[in-house]
Design a protein around this motif. Structure first.
Motif, PDB file in Angstrom:
ATOM      1  N   PRO A 126      -5.596  -3.416  -2.383  1.00  0.00           N
ATOM      2  CA  PRO A 126      -5.400  -4.609  -1.557  1.00  0.00           C
ATOM      3  C   PRO A 126      -5.990  -4.427  -0.154  1.00  0.00           C
ATOM      4  O   PRO A 126      -6.055  -3.287   0.328  1.00  0.00           O
ATOM      5  CB  PRO A 126      -3.878  -4.767  -1.507  1.00  0.00           C
ATOM      6  CG  PRO A 126      -3.324  -3.440  -1.847  1.00  0.00           C
ATOM      7  CD  PRO A 126      -4.351  -2.695  -2.665  1.00  0.00           C
ATOM      8  N   PRO A 127      -6.371  -5.538   0.496  1.00  0.00           N
ATOM      9  CA  PRO A 127      -7.007  -5.450   1.823  1.00  0.00           C
ATOM     10  C   PRO A 127      -6.217  -4.609   2.812  1.00  0.00           C
ATOM     11  O   PRO A 127      -6.789  -3.804   3.545  1.00  0.00           O
ATOM     12  CB  PRO A 127      -7.068  -6.914   2.280  1.00  0.00           C
ATOM     13  CG  PRO A 127      -7.109  -7.700   1.017  1.00  0.00           C
ATOM     14  CD  PRO A 127      -6.307  -6.936   0.014  1.00  0.00           C
ATOM     15  N   GLU A 128      -4.889  -4.759   2.812  1.00  0.00           N
ATOM     16  CA  GLU A 128      -4.093  -4.048   3.827  1.00  0.00           C
ATOM     17  C   GLU A 128      -4.168  -2.537   3.668  1.00  0.00           C
ATOM     18  O   GLU A 128      -4.036  -1.787   4.636  1.00  0.00           O
ATOM     19  CB  GLU A 128      -2.633  -4.539   3.849  1.00  0.00           C
ATOM     20  CG  GLU A 128      -1.877  -4.478   2.552  1.00  0.00           C
ATOM     21  CD  GLU A 128      -2.113  -5.677   1.618  1.00  0.00           C
ATOM     22  OE1 GLU A 128      -3.071  -6.452   1.824  1.00  0.00           O
ATOM     23  OE2 GLU A 128      -1.322  -5.806   0.652  1.00  0.00           O
ATOM     24  N   LYS A 129      -4.428  -2.084   2.432  1.00  0.00           N
ATOM     25  CA  LYS A 129      -4.547  -0.625   2.231  1.00  0.00           C
ATOM     26  C   LYS A 129      -5.830  -0.093   2.863  1.00  0.00           C
ATOM     27  O   LYS A 129      -5.881   1.010   3.403  1.00  0.00           O
ATOM     28  CB  LYS A 129      -4.554  -0.320   0.729  1.00  0.00           C
ATOM     29  CG  LYS A 129      -3.345   0.488   0.297  1.00  0.00           C
ATOM     30  CD  LYS A 129      -3.467   0.900  -1.130  1.00  0.00           C
ATOM     31  CE  LYS A 129      -2.717   2.168  -1.436  1.00  0.00           C
ATOM     32  NZ  LYS A 129      -2.804   2.532  -2.849  1.00  0.00           N
ATOM     33  N   PHE A 130      -6.916  -0.899   2.754  1.00  0.00           N
ATOM     34  CA  PHE A 130      -8.174  -0.518   3.423  1.00  0.00           C
ATOM     35  C   PHE A 130      -7.912  -0.412   4.928  1.00  0.00           C
ATOM     36  O   PHE A 130      -8.279   0.572   5.568  1.00  0.00           O
ATOM     37  CB  PHE A 130      -9.264  -1.570   3.167  1.00  0.00           C
ATOM     38  CG  PHE A 130      -9.997  -1.426   1.851  1.00  0.00           C
ATOM     39  CD1 PHE A 130     -11.071  -0.557   1.727  1.00  0.00           C
ATOM     40  CD2 PHE A 130      -9.625  -2.155   0.744  1.00  0.00           C
ATOM     41  CE1 PHE A 130     -11.765  -0.424   0.526  1.00  0.00           C
ATOM     42  CE2 PHE A 130     -10.305  -2.033  -0.472  1.00  0.00           C
ATOM     43  CZ  PHE A 130     -11.378  -1.163  -0.570  1.00  0.00           C
ATOM     44  N   VAL A 131      -7.273  -1.450   5.480  1.00  0.00           N
ATOM     45  CA  VAL A 131      -7.033  -1.503   6.928  1.00  0.00           C
ATOM     46  C   VAL A 131      -6.230  -0.285   7.382  1.00  0.00           C
ATOM     47  O   VAL A 131      -6.607   0.404   8.338  1.00  0.00           O
ATOM     48  CB  VAL A 131      -6.280  -2.820   7.291  1.00  0.00           C
ATOM     49  CG1 VAL A 131      -5.804  -2.789   8.742  1.00  0.00           C
ATOM     50  CG2 VAL A 131      -7.175  -4.023   7.050  1.00  0.00           C
ATOM     51  N   GLN A 132      -5.154  -0.039   6.635  1.00  0.00           N
ATOM     52  CA  GLN A 132      -4.267   1.097   6.974  1.00  0.00           C
ATOM     53  C   GLN A 132      -5.049   2.414   6.993  1.00  0.00           C
ATOM     54  O   GLN A 132      -4.910   3.228   7.891  1.00  0.00           O
ATOM     55  CB  GLN A 132      -3.225   1.142   5.866  1.00  0.00           C
ATOM     56  CG  GLN A 132      -1.921   1.814   6.178  1.00  0.00           C
ATOM     57  CD  GLN A 132      -1.088   1.848   4.883  1.00  0.00           C
ATOM     58  OE1 GLN A 132      -1.196   0.973   4.011  1.00  0.00           O
ATOM     59  NE2 GLN A 132      -0.288   2.870   4.745  1.00  0.00           N
ATOM     60  N   LYS A 133      -5.905   2.610   5.996  1.00  0.00           N
ATOM     61  CA  LYS A 133      -6.647   3.872   5.880  1.00  0.00           C
ATOM     62  C   LYS A 133      -7.705   4.003   6.974  1.00  0.00           C
ATOM     63  O   LYS A 133      -7.981   5.100   7.462  1.00  0.00           O
ATOM     64  CB  LYS A 133      -7.286   3.960   4.492  1.00  0.00           C
ATOM     65  CG  LYS A 133      -7.564   5.380   4.043  1.00  0.00           C
ATOM     66  CD  LYS A 133      -6.282   6.148   3.770  1.00  0.00           C
ATOM     67  CE  LYS A 133      -6.513   7.575   3.399  1.00  0.00           C
ATOM     68  NZ  LYS A 133      -5.247   8.311   3.264  1.00  0.00           N
ATOM     69  N   ILE A 134      -8.318   2.884   7.344  1.00  0.00           N
ATOM     70  CA  ILE A 134      -9.323   2.933   8.426  1.00  0.00           C
ATOM     71  C   ILE A 134      -8.640   3.415   9.709  1.00  0.00           C
ATOM     72  O   ILE A 134      -9.157   4.273  10.429  1.00  0.00           O
ATOM     73  CB  ILE A 134      -9.960   1.539   8.674  1.00  0.00           C
ATOM     74  CG1 ILE A 134     -10.725   1.054   7.454  1.00  0.00           C
ATOM     75  CG2 ILE A 134     -10.876   1.576   9.897  1.00  0.00           C
ATOM     76  CD1 ILE A 134     -11.079  -0.423   7.503  1.00  0.00           C
ATOM     77  N   ILE A 135      -7.453   2.866   9.978  1.00  0.00           N
ATOM     78  CA  ILE A 135      -6.728   3.244  11.201  1.00  0.00           C
ATOM     79  C   ILE A 135      -6.335   4.720  11.130  1.00  0.00           C
ATOM     80  O   ILE A 135      -6.562   5.490  12.066  1.00  0.00           O
ATOM     81  CB  ILE A 135      -5.469   2.354  11.383  1.00  0.00           C
ATOM     82  CG1 ILE A 135      -5.890   0.893  11.603  1.00  0.00           C
ATOM     83  CG2 ILE A 135      -4.602   2.850  12.536  1.00  0.00           C
ATOM     84  CD1 ILE A 135      -4.760  -0.113  11.542  1.00  0.00           C
ATOM     85  N   GLU A 136      -5.793   5.092   9.976  1.00  0.00           N
ATOM     86  CA  GLU A 136      -5.276   6.463   9.805  1.00  0.00           C
ATOM     87  C   GLU A 136      -6.377   7.522   9.934  1.00  0.00           C
ATOM     88  O   GLU A 136      -6.161   8.600  10.469  1.00  0.00           O
ATOM     89  CB  GLU A 136      -4.664   6.516   8.408  1.00  0.00           C
ATOM     90  CG  GLU A 136      -3.897   7.760   8.052  1.00  0.00           C
ATOM     91  CD  GLU A 136      -3.527   7.718   6.569  1.00  0.00           C
ATOM     92  OE1 GLU A 136      -3.045   6.662   6.094  1.00  0.00           O
ATOM     93  OE2 GLU A 136      -3.782   8.728   5.880  1.00  0.00           O
ATOM     94  N   THR A 137      -7.599   7.191   9.461  1.00  0.00           N
ATOM     95  CA  THR A 137      -8.648   8.214   9.384  1.00  0.00           C
ATOM     96  C   THR A 137      -9.722   8.060  10.455  1.00  0.00           C
ATOM     97  O   THR A 137     -10.590   8.912  10.574  1.00  0.00           O
ATOM     98  CB  THR A 137      -9.365   8.147   8.017  1.00  0.00           C
ATOM     99  OG1 THR A 137      -9.971   6.862   7.881  1.00  0.00           O
ATOM    100  CG2 THR A 137      -8.394   8.380   6.880  1.00  0.00           C
ATOM    101  N   ASP A 138      -9.687   6.926  11.182  1.00  0.00           N
ATOM    102  CA  ASP A 138     -10.730   6.634  12.157  1.00  0.00           C
ATOM    103  C   ASP A 138     -12.112   6.678  11.468  1.00  0.00           C
ATOM    104  O   ASP A 138     -13.058   7.315  11.947  1.00  0.00           O
ATOM    105  CB  ASP A 138     -10.658   7.651  13.304  1.00  0.00           C
ATOM    106  CG  ASP A 138     -11.518   7.235  14.477  1.00  0.00           C
ATOM    107  OD1 ASP A 138     -11.772   6.031  14.621  1.00  0.00           O
ATOM    108  OD2 ASP A 138     -11.966   8.124  15.234  1.00  0.00           O
TER     109      ASP A 138
END
Ligand code: B12
Length: 212
Positions: A126-138
Protein backbone atom coordinates in the motif's frame (compact mmCIF):
# COMPACT_ATOMS: atom_id res chain seq x y z
CA UNK A 1 18.21 -22.13 -30.81
CA UNK A 2 16.48 -19.02 -29.39
CA UNK A 3 13.27 -19.79 -31.26
CA UNK A 4 13.34 -23.34 -29.88
CA UNK A 5 13.80 -22.02 -26.35
CA UNK A 6 10.97 -19.50 -26.78
CA UNK A 7 8.78 -22.37 -28.01
CA UNK A 8 9.79 -24.57 -25.07
CA UNK A 9 8.85 -21.92 -22.52
CA UNK A 10 5.63 -21.14 -24.39
CA UNK A 11 4.76 -24.83 -24.18
CA UNK A 12 5.81 -24.88 -20.50
CA UNK A 13 8.26 -27.68 -21.18
CA UNK A 14 10.19 -27.33 -17.93
CA UNK A 15 12.90 -29.96 -18.52
CA UNK A 16 13.65 -28.73 -22.01
CA UNK A 17 13.81 -25.09 -20.91
CA UNK A 18 16.26 -25.83 -18.10
CA UNK A 19 18.43 -28.03 -20.29
CA UNK A 20 18.55 -25.44 -23.08
CA UNK A 21 19.26 -22.52 -20.75
CA UNK A 22 22.13 -24.42 -19.13
CA UNK A 23 23.61 -25.24 -22.49
CA UNK A 24 23.26 -21.63 -23.75
CA UNK A 25 24.99 -20.36 -20.60
CA UNK A 26 27.76 -22.89 -21.11
CA UNK A 27 28.22 -21.62 -24.66
CA UNK A 28 28.71 -18.11 -23.29
CA UNK A 29 25.25 -16.53 -23.35
CA UNK A 30 24.82 -13.86 -20.67
CA UNK A 31 22.11 -13.84 -18.00
CA UNK A 32 20.62 -10.86 -19.80
CA UNK A 33 20.42 -12.80 -23.11
CA UNK A 34 18.58 -15.58 -21.32
CA UNK A 35 16.25 -13.12 -19.63
CA UNK A 36 15.32 -11.51 -22.94
CA UNK A 37 14.49 -14.86 -24.50
CA UNK A 38 12.49 -16.02 -21.50
CA UNK A 39 10.52 -12.81 -21.39
CA UNK A 40 9.42 -13.38 -24.96
CA UNK A 41 8.22 -16.84 -23.96
CA UNK A 42 6.38 -15.34 -20.97
CA UNK A 43 4.64 -12.88 -23.31
CA UNK A 44 3.43 -15.82 -25.39
CA UNK A 45 2.14 -17.56 -22.26
CA UNK A 46 0.32 -14.34 -21.28
CA UNK A 47 -1.22 -14.06 -24.74
CA UNK A 48 -2.40 -17.68 -24.69
CA UNK A 49 -3.99 -17.00 -21.30
CA UNK A 50 -5.72 -13.94 -22.72
CA UNK A 51 -7.07 -16.06 -25.58
CA UNK A 52 -8.38 -18.60 -23.04
CA UNK A 53 -6.07 -21.25 -24.47
CA UNK A 54 -4.17 -21.32 -21.18
CA UNK A 55 -5.52 -21.18 -17.64
CA UNK A 56 -4.33 -19.80 -14.32
CA UNK A 57 -2.46 -23.05 -13.61
CA UNK A 58 -0.42 -22.39 -16.76
CA UNK A 59 0.49 -18.89 -15.56
CA UNK A 60 1.58 -20.44 -12.26
CA UNK A 61 3.69 -23.02 -14.10
CA UNK A 62 5.31 -20.30 -16.22
CA UNK A 63 6.21 -18.45 -13.01
CA UNK A 64 7.70 -21.61 -11.48
CA UNK A 65 9.87 -22.28 -14.54
CA UNK A 66 11.05 -18.67 -14.64
CA UNK A 67 12.06 -18.79 -10.98
CA UNK A 68 13.90 -22.07 -11.45
CA UNK A 69 15.98 -20.42 -14.15
CA UNK A 70 16.68 -17.35 -12.01
CA UNK A 71 17.87 -19.64 -9.22
CA UNK A 72 20.45 -21.43 -11.38
CA UNK A 73 23.97 -20.81 -10.11
CA UNK A 74 25.03 -19.92 -13.63
CA UNK A 75 22.45 -17.09 -13.80
CA UNK A 76 24.60 -14.60 -11.96
CA UNK A 77 23.96 -11.15 -13.27
CA UNK A 78 27.26 -10.02 -14.63
CA UNK A 79 27.10 -6.42 -13.52
CA UNK A 80 29.53 -4.72 -11.19
CA UNK A 81 30.80 -6.87 -8.40
CA UNK A 82 29.25 -5.96 -5.06
CA UNK A 83 30.76 -2.80 -3.65
CA UNK A 84 31.50 -2.24 0.01
CA UNK A 85 30.01 1.21 0.02
CA UNK A 86 26.40 1.48 -1.13
CA UNK A 87 25.90 3.72 -4.13
CA UNK A 88 22.35 4.60 -3.16
CA UNK A 89 19.22 3.45 -1.35
CA UNK A 90 16.18 2.13 -3.17
CA UNK A 91 12.79 1.45 -1.64
CA UNK A 92 11.21 -1.18 -3.86
CA UNK A 93 7.87 -2.95 -4.01
CA UNK A 94 5.11 -4.34 -6.17
CA UNK A 95 2.23 -1.92 -5.79
CA UNK A 96 -1.12 -2.49 -4.09
CA UNK A 97 -3.35 -5.12 -5.65
CA UNK A 98 -0.57 -6.72 -7.70
CA UNK A 99 1.14 -9.95 -6.64
CA UNK A 100 3.57 -10.36 -9.54
CA UNK A 101 7.09 -10.29 -8.17
CA UNK A 102 9.38 -11.93 -10.72
CA UNK A 103 10.28 -8.66 -12.47
CA UNK A 104 10.67 -6.85 -9.14
CA UNK A 105 13.00 -9.55 -7.87
CA UNK A 106 15.15 -9.39 -11.00
CA UNK A 107 15.54 -5.64 -10.58
CA UNK A 108 16.28 -6.11 -6.87
CA UNK A 109 19.00 -8.68 -7.66
CA UNK A 110 20.79 -6.60 -10.27
CA UNK A 111 20.50 -3.36 -8.28
CA UNK A 112 21.91 -5.10 -5.21
CA UNK A 113 24.77 -6.59 -7.18
CA UNK A 114 25.52 -3.12 -8.59
CA UNK A 115 25.96 -1.80 -5.06
CA UNK A 116 22.55 -0.36 -4.19
CA UNK A 117 20.99 -0.98 -0.81
CA UNK A 118 17.54 -2.28 -1.71
CA UNK A 119 14.69 -2.27 0.78
CA UNK A 120 12.27 -4.74 -0.76
CA UNK A 121 8.77 -4.32 0.66
CA UNK A 122 7.38 -7.35 -1.20
CA UNK A 123 4.09 -7.43 -3.09
CA UNK A 124 0.68 -5.77 -2.72
CA UNK A 125 2.35 -2.83 -1.02
CA UNK A 126 0.00 0.00 0.00
CA UNK A 127 1.10 3.62 -0.63
CA UNK A 128 1.54 4.38 3.07
CA UNK A 129 4.10 1.58 3.41
CA UNK A 130 6.23 3.15 0.67
CA UNK A 131 5.98 6.53 2.43
CA UNK A 132 6.88 5.06 5.81
CA UNK A 133 9.94 3.27 4.39
CA UNK A 134 11.19 6.35 2.53
CA UNK A 135 11.12 8.31 5.80
CA UNK A 136 12.68 5.48 7.79
CA UNK A 137 15.56 4.88 5.35
CA UNK A 138 16.08 8.34 3.85
CA UNK A 139 15.99 6.62 0.44
CA UNK A 140 17.24 8.22 -2.78
CA UNK A 141 15.04 6.25 -5.16
CA UNK A 142 11.63 4.58 -5.15
CA UNK A 143 11.15 1.62 -7.47
CA UNK A 144 7.58 0.53 -8.09
CA UNK A 145 6.73 -2.66 -9.91
CA UNK A 146 3.44 -3.84 -11.37
CA UNK A 147 2.17 -5.68 -14.43
CA UNK A 148 -1.61 -5.59 -13.97
CA UNK A 149 -3.60 -2.75 -15.54
CA UNK A 150 -4.79 -1.82 -12.06
CA UNK A 151 -1.16 -1.29 -11.05
CA UNK A 152 -1.21 2.00 -12.95
CA UNK A 153 -3.86 3.36 -10.57
CA UNK A 154 -1.94 2.00 -7.56
CA UNK A 155 1.29 3.57 -8.81
CA UNK A 156 -0.45 6.93 -9.20
CA UNK A 157 -1.89 6.61 -5.68
CA UNK A 158 1.56 5.76 -4.35
CA UNK A 159 3.16 8.80 -5.95
CA UNK A 160 0.29 11.01 -4.75
CA UNK A 161 0.88 9.72 -1.21
CA UNK A 162 4.61 10.44 -1.52
CA UNK A 163 3.81 13.95 -2.72
CA UNK A 164 1.24 14.53 0.06
CA UNK A 165 3.84 13.49 2.61
CA UNK A 166 6.12 16.25 1.26
CA UNK A 167 8.69 13.74 -0.04
CA UNK A 168 8.30 14.04 -3.81
CA UNK A 169 11.31 16.34 -4.25
CA UNK A 170 13.50 14.13 -2.08
CA UNK A 171 13.24 10.96 -4.16
CA UNK A 172 13.51 9.93 -7.79
CA UNK A 173 10.77 7.51 -8.82
CA UNK A 174 11.02 4.74 -11.38
CA UNK A 175 8.13 2.47 -12.33
CA UNK A 176 8.73 -0.92 -13.95
CA UNK A 177 6.40 -3.33 -15.69
CA UNK A 178 5.74 -4.91 -19.01
CA UNK A 179 2.79 -2.72 -20.00
CA UNK A 180 4.15 0.65 -18.92
CA UNK A 181 4.64 3.39 -21.49
CA UNK A 182 5.90 6.97 -21.42
CA UNK A 183 2.24 8.07 -21.34
CA UNK A 184 1.36 5.95 -18.33
CA UNK A 185 4.54 7.22 -16.68
CA UNK A 186 3.43 10.80 -17.21
CA UNK A 187 -0.05 9.95 -15.90
CA UNK A 188 1.23 8.40 -12.69
CA UNK A 189 3.84 11.12 -12.20
CA UNK A 190 6.99 8.96 -12.22
CA UNK A 191 10.36 10.34 -13.27
CA UNK A 192 10.97 7.30 -15.47
CA UNK A 193 9.22 4.13 -16.59
CA UNK A 194 10.79 1.00 -18.03
CA UNK A 195 10.02 -2.56 -19.04
CA UNK A 196 13.63 -3.61 -18.73
CA UNK A 197 15.44 -4.11 -15.43
CA UNK A 198 18.90 -3.38 -16.85
CA UNK A 199 17.72 -0.13 -18.43
CA UNK A 200 16.15 0.73 -15.07
CA UNK A 201 19.43 0.10 -13.29
CA UNK A 202 21.26 2.41 -15.70
CA UNK A 203 18.77 5.17 -14.90
CA UNK A 204 19.26 4.66 -11.16
CA UNK A 205 23.03 4.78 -11.59
CA UNK A 206 22.70 8.02 -13.50
CA UNK A 207 20.55 9.48 -10.74
CA UNK A 208 23.14 8.63 -8.13
CA UNK A 209 25.92 9.78 -10.49
CA UNK A 210 27.46 6.34 -10.46
CA UNK A 211 27.16 5.61 -14.14
CA UNK A 212 30.21 3.94 -15.68
C1 B12 B 1 3.70 -15.48 -14.27
C2 B12 B 1 2.42 -14.69 -14.28
C3 B12 B 1 1.58 -14.80 -13.16
C4 B12 B 1 1.99 -15.54 -11.88
C5 B12 B 1 2.92 -14.57 -11.09
C6 B12 B 1 4.00 -15.31 -10.33
C7 B12 B 1 4.89 -14.32 -9.60
N1 B12 B 1 5.39 -14.77 -8.48
O1 B12 B 1 5.12 -13.20 -10.02
C8 B12 B 1 0.62 -15.75 -11.18
C9 B12 B 1 0.06 -17.09 -11.59
C10 B12 B 1 0.60 -15.64 -9.67
C11 B12 B 1 -0.24 -14.68 -11.87
C12 B12 B 1 -1.45 -14.24 -11.35
C13 B12 B 1 -2.32 -13.39 -12.03
N2 B12 B 1 -2.15 -12.89 -13.26
CO1 B12 B 1 -0.47 -12.97 -14.19
N3 B12 B 1 0.91 -13.22 -15.41
C14 B12 B 1 2.07 -13.86 -15.40
C15 B12 B 1 2.86 -13.68 -16.73
C16 B12 B 1 2.68 -14.91 -17.60
C17 B12 B 1 4.33 -13.38 -16.59
C18 B12 B 1 4.69 -12.21 -15.65
C19 B12 B 1 6.18 -12.19 -15.49
O2 B12 B 1 6.70 -12.63 -14.48
N4 B12 B 1 6.88 -11.73 -16.55
C20 B12 B 1 8.35 -11.77 -16.60
C21 B12 B 1 8.94 -10.54 -15.86
C22 B12 B 1 10.46 -10.66 -15.86
O3 B12 B 1 8.55 -9.39 -16.58
P1 B12 B 1 8.14 -8.01 -15.87
O4 B12 B 1 7.37 -8.27 -14.64
O5 B12 B 1 7.58 -7.08 -16.86
O6 B12 B 1 9.56 -7.44 -15.35
C23 B12 B 1 10.57 -6.93 -16.21
C24 B12 B 1 10.46 -5.44 -16.47
O7 B12 B 1 9.14 -4.99 -16.57
C25 B12 B 1 11.23 -4.81 -15.38
N5 B12 B 1 10.63 -4.48 -14.10
C26 B12 B 1 9.60 -5.06 -13.43
N6 B12 B 1 9.40 -4.45 -12.26
C27 B12 B 1 10.33 -3.47 -12.17
C28 B12 B 1 10.55 -2.52 -11.17
C29 B12 B 1 11.56 -1.57 -11.35
C30 B12 B 1 11.80 -0.54 -10.30
C31 B12 B 1 12.35 -1.59 -12.55
C32 B12 B 1 13.40 -0.57 -12.75
C33 B12 B 1 12.12 -2.54 -13.53
C34 B12 B 1 11.11 -3.47 -13.33
O8 B12 B 1 12.26 -5.73 -15.14
C35 B12 B 1 11.89 -7.05 -15.45
C36 B12 B 1 13.02 -7.69 -16.23
O9 B12 B 1 13.42 -6.92 -17.31
C37 B12 B 1 2.13 -12.41 -17.31
C38 B12 B 1 2.23 -12.23 -18.83
C39 B12 B 1 3.26 -11.18 -19.20
N7 B12 B 1 3.55 -11.10 -20.47
O10 B12 B 1 3.77 -10.44 -18.40
C40 B12 B 1 0.71 -12.58 -16.76
C41 B12 B 1 -0.23 -11.34 -16.55
C42 B12 B 1 0.56 -10.18 -16.00
N8 B12 B 1 -1.17 -11.81 -15.53
C43 B12 B 1 -2.37 -11.43 -15.79
C44 B12 B 1 -3.49 -11.74 -14.98
C45 B12 B 1 -4.86 -11.36 -15.51
C46 B12 B 1 -3.34 -12.39 -13.74
C47 B12 B 1 -4.45 -12.71 -12.72
C48 B12 B 1 -5.51 -11.59 -12.51
C49 B12 B 1 -5.10 -14.04 -13.14
C50 B12 B 1 -6.29 -14.48 -12.28
N9 B12 B 1 -7.43 -14.56 -12.92
O11 B12 B 1 -6.15 -14.71 -11.11
C51 B12 B 1 -3.62 -12.95 -11.44
C52 B12 B 1 -3.41 -11.63 -10.66
C53 B12 B 1 -2.93 -11.82 -9.28
C54 B12 B 1 -2.56 -10.47 -8.68
N10 B12 B 1 -3.45 -9.85 -7.90
O12 B12 B 1 -1.48 -9.97 -8.97
C55 B12 B 1 -2.45 -10.56 -17.02
C56 B12 B 1 -2.63 -9.07 -16.66
C57 B12 B 1 -3.67 -8.42 -17.53
C58 B12 B 1 -3.94 -7.00 -17.16
N11 B12 B 1 -3.97 -6.18 -18.20
O13 B12 B 1 -4.10 -6.62 -16.03
C59 B12 B 1 -1.13 -10.93 -17.79
C60 B12 B 1 -0.54 -9.78 -18.63
C61 B12 B 1 -1.47 -12.15 -18.68
C62 B12 B 1 -2.40 -11.78 -19.81
N12 B12 B 1 -1.87 -11.44 -20.98
O14 B12 B 1 -3.60 -11.80 -19.63
N13 B12 B 1 0.30 -14.27 -13.00
Amino acid sequence: MNEVLIKAITELNEDKVIKMVKSLLKEGASSQDILDILQEGMDNVGNLYEQSEYFIADLIMAGIIFREILNLDEMKFDHDSPKKKFVGKIVLGTVKGDLHDIGKDIFSDIATSAGFLVYDLGVDVPPEKFVQKIIETDADIVGMSGVLSLAITSMKETIDAIRNAGLRDKVKIIAGGNHLTKDSGAYIGADETTNNATAGLKICKKWTKKID
